[in-house]
Design a protein around this motif. Structure first.
Motif, PDB file in Angstrom:
ATOM      1  N   HIS A  35       0.828  -1.205   0.000  1.00  0.00           N
ATOM      2  CA  HIS A  35       0.000   0.000   0.000  1.00  0.00           C
ATOM      3  C   HIS A  35       0.866   1.260   0.000  1.00  0.00           C
ATOM      4  O   HIS A  35       0.467   2.305  -0.536  1.00  0.00           O
ATOM      5  N   GLN A  36       2.053   1.170   0.607  1.00  0.00           N
ATOM      6  CA  GLN A  36       2.898   2.353   0.730  1.00  0.00           C
ATOM      7  C   GLN A  36       3.648   2.696  -0.552  1.00  0.00           C
ATOM      8  O   GLN A  36       4.401   3.671  -0.577  1.00  0.00           O
ATOM      9  N   ILE A  37       3.427   1.914  -1.598  1.00  0.00           N
ATOM     10  CA  ILE A  37       3.985   2.280  -2.915  1.00  0.00           C
ATOM     11  C   ILE A  37       3.559   3.701  -3.279  1.00  0.00           C
ATOM     12  O   ILE A  37       4.323   4.463  -3.892  1.00  0.00           O
ATOM     13  N   GLU A  38       2.337   4.065  -2.901  1.00  0.00           N
ATOM     14  CA  GLU A  38       1.826   5.394  -3.253  1.00  0.00           C
ATOM     15  C   GLU A  38       2.666   6.509  -2.642  1.00  0.00           C
ATOM     16  O   GLU A  38       2.671   7.637  -3.147  1.00  0.00           O
ATOM     17  N   GLU A  39       3.386   6.229  -1.563  1.00  0.00           N
ATOM     18  CA  GLU A  39       4.172   7.258  -0.896  1.00  0.00           C
ATOM     19  C   GLU A  39       5.536   7.481  -1.550  1.00  0.00           C
ATOM     20  O   GLU A  39       6.235   8.436  -1.216  1.00  0.00           O
ATOM     21  N   ILE A  40       5.925   6.598  -2.461  1.00  0.00           N
ATOM     22  CA  ILE A  40       7.235   6.751  -3.098  1.00  0.00           C
ATOM     23  C   ILE A  40       7.163   7.880  -4.127  1.00  0.00           C
ATOM     24  O   ILE A  40       6.297   7.857  -5.013  1.00  0.00           O
ATOM     25  N   PRO A  41       8.039   8.853  -4.070  1.00  0.00           N
ATOM     26  CA  PRO A  41       8.018   9.936  -5.071  1.00  0.00           C
ATOM     27  C   PRO A  41       8.238   9.391  -6.481  1.00  0.00           C
ATOM     28  O   PRO A  41       9.108   8.535  -6.703  1.00  0.00           O
ATOM     29  N   GLU A  42       7.453   9.883  -7.412  1.00  0.00           N
ATOM     30  CA  GLU A  42       7.587   9.431  -8.794  1.00  0.00           C
ATOM     31  C   GLU A  42       8.996   9.669  -9.324  1.00  0.00           C
ATOM     32  O   GLU A  42       9.529   8.867 -10.108  1.00  0.00           O
ATOM     33  N   GLN A  43       9.605  10.774  -8.893  1.00  0.00           N
ATOM     34  CA  GLN A  43      10.946  11.110  -9.358  1.00  0.00           C
ATOM     35  C   GLN A  43      11.938  10.003  -8.997  1.00  0.00           C
ATOM     36  O   GLN A  43      12.797   9.634  -9.806  1.00  0.00           O
ATOM     37  N   ASN A  86       9.255  -5.341 -11.635  1.00  0.00           N
ATOM     38  CA  ASN A  86      10.222  -4.254 -11.768  1.00  0.00           C
ATOM     39  C   ASN A  86       9.577  -2.970 -12.301  1.00  0.00           C
ATOM     40  O   ASN A  86      10.291  -2.049 -12.717  1.00  0.00           O
ATOM     41  N   GLY A  87       8.252  -2.913 -12.282  1.00  0.00           N
ATOM     42  CA  GLY A  87       7.556  -1.712 -12.731  1.00  0.00           C
ATOM     43  C   GLY A  87       7.495  -1.564 -14.233  1.00  0.00           C
ATOM     44  O   GLY A  87       7.211  -0.480 -14.736  1.00  0.00           O
ATOM     45  N   VAL A  88       7.747  -2.640 -14.970  1.00  0.00           N
ATOM     46  CA  VAL A  88       7.644  -2.626 -16.430  1.00  0.00           C
ATOM     47  C   VAL A  88       6.216  -3.011 -16.803  1.00  0.00           C
ATOM     48  O   VAL A  88       5.728  -4.078 -16.400  1.00  0.00           O
ATOM     49  N   LEU A  89       5.545  -2.169 -17.556  1.00  0.00           N
ATOM     50  CA  LEU A  89       4.156  -2.423 -17.924  1.00  0.00           C
ATOM     51  C   LEU A  89       4.079  -3.464 -19.030  1.00  0.00           C
ATOM     52  O   LEU A  89       4.993  -3.609 -19.838  1.00  0.00           O
ATOM     53  N   LEU A 138       3.166  -2.073  -9.668  1.00  0.00           N
ATOM     54  CA  LEU A 138       3.963  -2.543  -8.534  1.00  0.00           C
ATOM     55  C   LEU A 138       3.081  -2.924  -7.351  1.00  0.00           C
ATOM     56  O   LEU A 138       3.305  -3.942  -6.681  1.00  0.00           O
ATOM     57  N   LYS A 139       2.073  -2.109  -7.088  1.00  0.00           N
ATOM     58  CA  LYS A 139       1.218  -2.324  -5.924  1.00  0.00           C
ATOM     59  C   LYS A 139       0.386  -3.598  -6.049  1.00  0.00           C
ATOM     60  O   LYS A 139       0.210  -4.330  -5.059  1.00  0.00           O
ATOM     61  N   ASN A 140      -0.109  -3.887  -7.241  1.00  0.00           N
ATOM     62  CA  ASN A 140      -1.030  -5.006  -7.409  1.00  0.00           C
ATOM     63  C   ASN A 140      -0.378  -6.300  -7.889  1.00  0.00           C
ATOM     64  O   ASN A 140      -0.833  -7.390  -7.550  1.00  0.00           O
ATOM     65  N   MET A 141       0.673  -6.185  -8.694  1.00  0.00           N
ATOM     66  CA  MET A 141       1.290  -7.388  -9.239  1.00  0.00           C
ATOM     67  C   MET A 141       2.271  -8.032  -8.253  1.00  0.00           C
ATOM     68  O   MET A 141       2.404  -9.251  -8.200  1.00  0.00           O
ATOM     69  N   MET A 188       2.007   6.788 -12.794  1.00  0.00           N
ATOM     70  CA  MET A 188       0.826   6.361 -12.053  1.00  0.00           C
ATOM     71  C   MET A 188       0.501   4.900 -12.386  1.00  0.00           C
ATOM     72  O   MET A 188       0.144   4.114 -11.504  1.00  0.00           O
ATOM     73  N   ARG A 189       0.654   4.556 -13.654  1.00  0.00           N
ATOM     74  CA  ARG A 189       0.431   3.162 -14.051  1.00  0.00           C
ATOM     75  C   ARG A 189       1.511   2.248 -13.463  1.00  0.00           C
ATOM     76  O   ARG A 189       1.230   1.109 -13.067  1.00  0.00           O
ATOM     77  N   VAL A 190       2.742   2.721 -13.437  1.00  0.00           N
ATOM     78  CA  VAL A 190       3.820   1.933 -12.861  1.00  0.00           C
ATOM     79  C   VAL A 190       3.524   1.630 -11.390  1.00  0.00           C
ATOM     80  O   VAL A 190       3.709   0.504 -10.913  1.00  0.00           O
ATOM     81  N   LYS A 191       3.053   2.634 -10.659  1.00  0.00           N
ATOM     82  CA  LYS A 191       2.714   2.405  -9.249  1.00  0.00           C
ATOM     83  C   LYS A 191       1.577   1.387  -9.112  1.00  0.00           C
ATOM     84  O   LYS A 191       1.600   0.531  -8.218  1.00  0.00           O
TER      85      LYS A 191
END
Length: 848
Positions: A442-450, A609-612, A683-686, A677-680
């Motif tokens: 759930h805390q993936i959302e707190e990671i800065p996109e940068q 690894n956040g690859v869509l 990562l969060k769901n997969m 946003m899609r990457v997050k």
């Protein structure tokens, strides 16, 4: 070549290790370093160049100059790393186990992909087996792996100047690999044997340590085997003809079971990962007949309770089948010595035992001898139920007793270290232990996109450098012109949107789909301000001419002047190539014919690894798509040939109009907000759903623990339960022809009001059997357009008294559906409360 000196003796000289570094070999021989970067760094620090040359610490320790070792032993920085590595290994090995007392799973697979320097795998099946062992070790599942130790492993791919795949087979030098002879309690090497038409085949047993899990590897290339054909049984993975294949499968199944016994290991659960090892089920029957005095039927009943079979195949062509004459040649003497009738044996491997012309099928042997059978994704379960329905001809397809455990990938192995470092900063401190829990993410959302973006850019730069090195190395080896070598050393741009496609080049995977309209692809690759580059890798089976043709076609197209700077093919796809690609590309492409990809795990590795993903809704992606942040090619429809053009057009359209523009547009300080946003989301769901810890938990709770419990109960008091169950089955079979429905009940009338119960009743003449001997069920569902029941549920009807010479079964039932409903009645032997363990037979009668 002149006179060549041949040695009369050979020996290995290893550097003498100071006492301060005495445990280096212990760490090198435990493959935990394959997924623990602290242990890997121990060897990388000794000699980074040598480490990159093969990622093989055992070979390193045999080749390092003595002065390098001495220098390290006096370096306080290195000694600190060494002590930390020893501590991590000790803590890991001391962590607790799970499972019921006495449980041990014997896991049999033809191939294992664990680390780069242990080349005994070909592709996805082997990598999955390796991840299965790693995840079992992490979870503390009591499991021992069994496989073959190949002298040449699988092919090393080299492309000739025309782009045609050439195969090379480097010899595996076991003394330089992380394997050791498996020793018995007295310190002697273990060997076992099996009889073949060629003579006795002696088998040496080796061991690889995979964390806490032991992997037993069988080797026939030993001096005790004087016949060269016997020695070459374990020469090569998936090589040779049908004789080679059946010899390998006898060594794996029969020899593997004997090796476990020789090592003093007594598994209570036997897991056949694909049908290659299915002869183990017959060997289990033989052993129980000899050691426990059971009959063939009793031994089969007893052993099947704890056999688990996983099918990975979606098409009949992928199943191992042998001609009856070949099977007779190899198994007739075995059956005679075991007291197993040839008719009994052949019946286990045929859909129709009465057809002597039918080939012997290893998957059918595994199905018939296992109580637990599973596919490797939910969609693959549906495909498998359709494929194997003829083994349960009286059941509707949806009830064929094959369940599913969707594959997963080992997150610590495949997650890149940059992303792991970010997780260390933003997720809970124990995320590495609890990553299968969705709440961890759930805390993936707190990671800065940068930070996520910069992390991915680093991996992408690493990928580009890796691609350049691989291409330059291949070009130099192929004596390419200097100008071409220079061009390849500068190819690809880490700032350009990058698509990855890497897999086995079987034709159903449609590797050339994206090239179908080459002119349109050129425009996509060279679009002003939004360019795209494409990296492809994969091997074809040596005998797969169409697959090789696909590779050649791609290589030839990649040489077109308009795309030569945008498309590359990477030779010799393996674990390292896969790791670089899934961690470094932006989009993962997968476009098999729907229904033919059993699961597919490369896209999972990319997603971690956040690859869509951009994929056909097949295998795992059919379950993942809606919450993945990725895109789907086509709909949930069976594959038809005309879909090739439709799917290619869909890929082009999504790249042109949505995917590529999203990557380049709406950037805030250089970061594509919508993309991230899609990457997050990905990562969060997969991450919690498609990792191997979730997979192992499913295997434990759904298959291993019930199988262990079943065998425990069956084996008590000298297998008394097996004897009683076989006797009961025989009585049921004798009476079955005389069992009949005598009353199907009056039913609910033409219509009922929802929420009101309807009476379901059946009167059955049991031919002397008791009501407890049978299971009476109503199958209730909606009437479809063809008059068949659909959206069905099964309702068990308990005994409700007697009516003359018949027994009445029934209950009131409140339908959960509205509309036009119907029901049918059936009776079957009451084998178990779990319908998934239903054996293969025709003993089902439907009311009519």
């Amino acid at each position: 070549m002149g006179f060549q000196v041949q040695p009369i003796r050979d020996f290995l000289v290893r550097p003498a290790l100071p006492a301060s570094l005495a445990r280096l070999p212990e760490i090198a021989y435990n493959l935990l370093w394959g997924w623990d970067h602290h242990l890997r760094s121990l060897f990388r620090r000794l000699d980074p160049v040598m480490w990159r040359g093969g990622h093989n610490p055992v070979l390193m320790l045999s080749q390092l100059p003595q002065d390098v070792i001495e220098k390290a032993s006096k370096d306080p920085r290195y000694l600190a790393i060494y002590r930390r590595a020893c501590e991590r290994l000790d803590n890991y090995l001391a962590s607790g186990n799970v499972g019921q007392p006495g449980m041990l799973v014997g896991y049999f697979s033809m191939e294992y992909g664990i680390v780069d320097c242990l080349q005994i795998y070909s592709g996805g099946l082997g990598v999955l087996s390796g991840d299965h062992l790693k995840a079992s070790s992490d979870a503390g599942v009591p499991l021992v792996g069994v496989g073959l130790l190949y002298q040449k492993g699988y092919l090393r791919q080299v492309l000739n100047p025309d782009g045609w795949q050439q195969e090379r087979y480097p010899v595996n030098e076991f003394p330089n690999m992380p394997v050791t002879p498996w020793l018995d309690t007295e310190g002697g090497e273990i060997t076992v044997s099996v009889k073949l038409p060629l003579g006795v085949c002696h088998i040496k047993v080796w061991e690889a340590r995979v964390g806490k899990t032991r992997l037993m590897l069988l080797d026939t290339n030993i001096p005790a085997n004087e016949n060269p054909e016997v020695r070459e049984i374990t020469n090569q993975l998936y090589g040779g003809d049908a004789h080679t294949r059946i010899r390998q499968e006898i060594v794996l199944g029969v020899g593997g079971l004997r090796a476990l016994k020789a090592a003093g290991l007594k598994p209570t659960v036997f897991h056949m990962n694909e049908g290659h090892s299915a002869f183990l089920a017959v060997e289990r029957v033989r052993v129980l007949m000899r050691e426990e005095g059971l009959t063939f039927d009793e031994a089969l009943d007893a052993s099947r309770t704890s056999n688990v079979f996983t099918t990975h195949t979606s098409v009949p062509a992928g199943i191992d089948r042998f001609d009856a004459s070949l099977v007779h040649e190899y198994m007739a003497e075995y059956c005679h010595e075991a007291g197993i009738g040839l008719d009994q044996f052949f019946a286990l491997g045929r859909s129709n035992p009465a057809n002597p012309g039918e080939q012997f099928t290893m998957a059918i042997l595994a199905m018939k001898t296992s109580s637990y059978r599973n596919a490797v994704s939910v969609l693959h379960r549906d495909v498998s139920q359709e494929m194997w329905q003829d083994l349960w001809p009286q059941l509707p397809v949806w009830e064929v007793p094959i369940t599913s455990v969707t594959n997963g990938v080992h997150l610590p192995t495949w997650l890149n270290s940059d992303l792991a470092a970010i997780y260390d900063n933003y997720l809970q401190p124990d995320w590495r232990e609890g990553y299968q829990d969705g709440r961890t993410w759930h805390q993936i959302e707190e990671i800065p996109e940068q930070e996520l973006w910069e992390s991915h850019k680093r991996r992408k730069r690493q990928l580009v450098n890796y691609i350049r090195e691989k291409l330059v190395s291949a070009a130099v080896a192929g004596r390419a012109p200097a100008a071409e070598v220079k061009r390849l050393g500068e190819i690809f741009d880490p700032d350009v949107f990058t698509i990855g496609f890497a897999r086995r080049f079987a034709t159903y995977k449609r590797a050339t789909l994206i090239f179908r309209d080459f002119a349109r692809l050129k425009k996509i690759l060279n679009r002003a301000g939004q360019p795209v580059q494409l990296v492809i890798a994969g091997k074809a089976h040596p005998k797969d001419h169409p697959g090789k043709t696909y590779i050649r076609e791609i290589v030839q197209l990649a040489r077109d002047n308009d795309v030569a700077h945008r498309v590359v093919f990477i030779e010799n796809y393996g674990l390292q190539v896969a790791r670089e690609m899934v961690q470094g590309v932006d989009l993962w492409l997968n476009n098999p014919k729907r229904g033919e990809e059993a699961c597919g795990t490369s896209g999972m590795k990319a997603a971690l690894n956040g690859v869509l993903n951009l994929s056909v809704l097949d295998g795992w992606w059919d379950e993942a798509f809606e919450t993945s942040g990725g895109w789907a090619i086509g709909d949930r429809e069976p594959y038809e040939p005309d879909q090739d053009d439709i799917h290619a057009s869909a890929v082009y359209s999504m790249l042109e109009n949505e995917i590529v523009p999203m990557y380049y547009a709406n950037r805030v300080e250089g970061v594509p907000h919508d993309w991230m946003m899609r990457v997050k989301t990905c990562l969060k769901n997969m991450s919690p759903m498609f990792n191997s810890q979730r997979m192992i938990h499913n295997y434990m709770t759904q298959l291993y623990e019930p199988a262990h419990q079943g065998f425990t109960e069956m084996s008590r008091h000298g297998f008394q339960a097996a004897r009683e169950h076989t006797s009961w089955s025989r009585d049921v079979a004798r009476a079955w022809e005389r069992i009949r429905f005598v009353d199907l009940g009056s039913g609910p009338g033409d219509s009922v009001v929802s929420g009101h119960p309807i009476p379901l009743r059946a009167g059955i003449h049991l031919a002397g059997l008791s009501p407890a001997d049978v299971r009476v069920e109503a199958v209730v569902g909606r009437l479809g357009a063809n008059g068949q029941l659909q959206d069905t549920e099964v309702v068990v009807l308990p005994p409700a008294g007697e009516a003359g010479e018949s027994h009445v079964f029934g209950r009131d039932f409140v339908p959960s559906q509205t509309g036009r409903l119907g029901y049918s009645l059936r009776v079957s032997p009451n084998h178990s409360d779990d319908p998934l363990t239903r054996p293969c037979h025709n003993l089902i009668k439907w009311g009519a």
